[in-house]
Design an enzyme around this catalytic site. Structure first.
Site, PDB file in Angstrom:
ATOM      1  N   THR A  48      13.081  24.909  42.820  1.00 62.39           N
ATOM      2  CA  THR A  48      12.778  26.128  43.577  1.00 62.39           C
ATOM      3  C   THR A  48      11.595  26.865  42.968  1.00 62.39           C
ATOM      4  O   THR A  48      10.746  27.397  43.691  1.00 62.39           O
ATOM      5  CB  THR A  48      14.010  27.046  43.651  1.00 62.39           C
ATOM      6  N   CYS A  49      11.509  26.859  41.653  1.00 66.71           N
ATOM      7  CA  CYS A  49      10.416  27.557  40.970  1.00 66.71           C
ATOM      8  C   CYS A  49       9.071  26.921  41.289  1.00 66.71           C
ATOM      9  O   CYS A  49       8.090  27.615  41.576  1.00 66.71           O
ATOM     10  CB  CYS A  49      10.650  27.555  39.469  1.00 66.71           C
ATOM     11  N   SER A  50       9.011  25.602  41.253  1.00 68.39           N
ATOM     12  CA  SER A  50       7.750  24.878  41.434  1.00 68.39           C
ATOM     13  C   SER A  50       7.368  24.644  42.891  1.00 68.39           C
ATOM     14  O   SER A  50       6.183  24.555  43.208  1.00 68.39           O
ATOM     15  CB  SER A  50       7.823  23.523  40.735  1.00 68.39           C
TER      16      SER A  50
END
Length: 161
Positions: A48-50
């Site tokens: 989700t972060c990337s």
């Protein structure tokens, strides 16, 4: 206790890998006399972060800065080398600050730490975004689930500034 709107950002020192090498970045240097958007993520290179959270801030960087924001930073409980590699891999080096909160001191001082040991990540940061004006929190958006990046997204932040 979780930080709230109107609170002053706690003092901390981050590590940041730059094209000139590693540097220390203090909260005083980052926030004093400036309007800064900062967002926290559970981990560099995590899905989700990337794939969602970071790309939104990189894609909207110019629009955010055009609204009177002086700087943008992402913070994660990762070491300086991982954050530097993430900055390079994402194309974000020299566009936003990739701050290593390697020992989670800043994250814990904010009250935004989360134990993700069940997912083999250990102590990490909750996913959040905030607008900080001269060291004081003006907006704060904390995700209910670390796998979501909606209330802390760049689009939400653009609506708030």
């Amino acid at each position: 206790m979780t930080i709230s709107i109107g609170d002053k950002i706690p003092s901390a020192t981050f590590k940041e890998k730059t094209v000139d090498g590693p540097v220390e970045v203090t909260t005083d240097a980052l926030f004093s006399g400036k309007r800064v958007v900062i967002f926290g993520v559970p981990g560099a290179f995590t899905p989700t972060c990337s794939l969602n959270h970071l790309p939104g801030y990189l894609e909207n960087r110019d629009a955010i800065l055009a609204r009177g924001i002086d700087d943008i930073a992402v913070v994660a409980v990762n070491d300086i080398h991982v954050m530097g590699a993430w900055a390079t891999a994402s194309g974000g080096m020299d566009k936003i600050h990739f701050l290593s909160d390697w020992d989670a001191a800043f994250t814990k001082a904010l009250g935004l730490d989360i134990d993700l040991s069940a997912g083999t990540l250990g102590v990490r940061s909750k996913r959040y975004s905030m607008l900080v004006d001269d060291g004081v929190v003006k907006t704060l958006n904390i995700e209910e689930s670390p796998g979501q990046a909606t209330v802390s997204s760049a689009a939400t932040m653009l609506e708030q500034i």
